[in-house]
Design a protein around this motif. Structure first.
Motif, short mmCIF file in Angstrom:
data_model
loop_
_atom_site.label_atom_id
_atom_site.label_comp_id
_atom_site.label_asym_id
_atom_site.label_seq_id
_atom_site.Cartn_x
_atom_site.Cartn_y
_atom_site.Cartn_z
N VAL A 92 0.86 -1.19 0.00
CA VAL A 92 0.00 0.00 0.00
C VAL A 92 0.90 1.24 0.00
O VAL A 92 1.77 1.38 0.84
N GLY A 93 0.68 2.10 -0.98
CA GLY A 93 1.51 3.30 -1.12
C GLY A 93 2.54 3.18 -2.23
O GLY A 93 3.18 4.16 -2.59
N VAL A 94 2.69 1.98 -2.81
CA VAL A 94 3.64 1.78 -3.91
C VAL A 94 3.13 2.53 -5.14
O VAL A 94 1.94 2.47 -5.47
N ASP A 95 4.01 3.24 -5.79
CA ASP A 95 3.64 3.97 -7.01
C ASP A 95 3.43 3.00 -8.16
O ASP A 95 4.13 1.99 -8.29
N VAL A 96 2.47 3.33 -9.03
CA VAL A 96 2.16 2.56 -10.22
C VAL A 96 2.73 3.30 -11.42
O VAL A 96 2.52 4.51 -11.57
N TYR A 97 3.48 2.58 -12.25
CA TYR A 97 4.13 3.16 -13.43
C TYR A 97 3.64 2.48 -14.69
O TYR A 97 3.23 1.33 -14.67
N ASN A 107 7.70 4.43 -17.87
CA ASN A 107 8.24 4.72 -16.53
C ASN A 107 7.70 6.03 -15.95
O ASN A 107 8.37 6.71 -15.19
N GLU A 108 6.46 6.36 -16.33
CA GLU A 108 5.79 7.54 -15.78
C GLU A 108 4.90 7.09 -14.61
O GLU A 108 4.17 6.10 -14.74
N ALA A 109 4.97 7.79 -13.49
CA ALA A 109 4.10 7.48 -12.36
C ALA A 109 2.67 7.86 -12.73
O ALA A 109 2.39 9.00 -13.09
N ILE A 110 1.75 6.88 -12.66
CA ILE A 110 0.37 7.14 -13.09
C ILE A 110 -0.65 6.86 -11.99
O ILE A 110 -1.84 7.01 -12.20
N GLY A 111 -0.21 6.45 -10.83
CA GLY A 111 -1.13 6.17 -9.73
C GLY A 111 -0.37 5.62 -8.54
O GLY A 111 0.86 5.63 -8.50
N GLU A 112 -1.14 5.13 -7.57
CA GLU A 112 -0.55 4.59 -6.35
C GLU A 112 -1.46 3.50 -5.81
O GLU A 112 -2.69 3.63 -5.84
N ILE A 113 -0.88 2.41 -5.34
CA ILE A 113 -1.68 1.34 -4.75
C ILE A 113 -2.23 1.83 -3.41
O ILE A 113 -1.47 2.31 -2.57
N SER A 114 -3.54 1.72 -3.25
CA SER A 114 -4.14 2.20 -2.01
C SER A 114 -4.90 1.12 -1.25
O SER A 114 -5.28 1.34 -0.10
N ASP A 115 -5.12 -0.03 -1.86
CA ASP A 115 -5.89 -1.07 -1.19
C ASP A 115 -5.72 -2.40 -1.91
O ASP A 115 -5.20 -2.45 -3.04
N VAL A 116 -6.17 -3.45 -1.26
CA VAL A 116 -6.16 -4.80 -1.82
C VAL A 116 -7.55 -5.37 -1.61
O VAL A 116 -8.13 -5.21 -0.53
N VAL A 117 -8.11 -6.03 -2.63
CA VAL A 117 -9.45 -6.61 -2.53
C VAL A 117 -9.31 -8.12 -2.43
O VAL A 117 -8.66 -8.75 -3.25
#
Length: 148
Positions: free
Chosen positions: A64-69, A73-83
């Motif tokens: 949680v909090g890991v950046d999504v690329y 290699n552009e940061a486009i989001g961030e992991i905020s939860d797991v389902v």
């Protein structure tokens, strides 16, 4: 959100149990996203077992909090939860997209098979094959509509 504070602990339990079911060492996204078949209810699946965590293992408190690329290699989001579906396995990774400093952001649920996790100079990163624009246009998750 109350839900967001509970999920990392629950997901940690799920992912920590991955070693129960492993017959071969899984790596990367496979190790983080495989599920041991946890059952909801008052009856355990079997006798209590213990797991030795390896330095290469990823726990959800670090997920949680890991950046999504994207591939560029552009940061486009961030992991905020797991389902976790039916209390059995990870069925989705919630990514926050758009917004600034938590204002105006929205959430999309990514299929775990479409996310690759890797370390880059000691920092975990998630990679997906999409653009920031396409991720922003994806179907949104509305936390307020989830059952409590």
């Amino acid at each position: 959100m109350k839900f967001r504070s509970l999920v990392p602990g629950l997901a940690l339990t799920l992912i920590s149990g991955v070693a129960f079911a492993q017959t071969t060492a899984a790596t990367g996204a496979d190790a983080a996203l495989a599920g041991p078949g946890i059952t909801m209810g008052k009856t355990a699946n079997g006798p209590l077992k213990y797991v030795n965590i390896q330095d290469s293992d990823l726990v959800t408190s670090k997920l949680v909090g890991v950046d999504v690329y994207n591939k560029q290699n552009e940061a486009i989001g961030e992991i905020s939860d797991v389902v976790i579906g039916d209390g059995k396995s990870v069925i989705g990774i919630v990514a926050s997209v758009g917004g600034f400093l938590g204002i105006g952001e929205s959430y999309v649920v990514l299929d775990p098979s479409s996310v690759a996790l890797a370390q880059d100079n000691g920092t975990w990163k998630a990679y997906v094959d999409t653009s920031k624009d396409d991720l922003t246009k994806a179907p949104k998750l509305d936390y307020s509509k989830l059952k409590k």
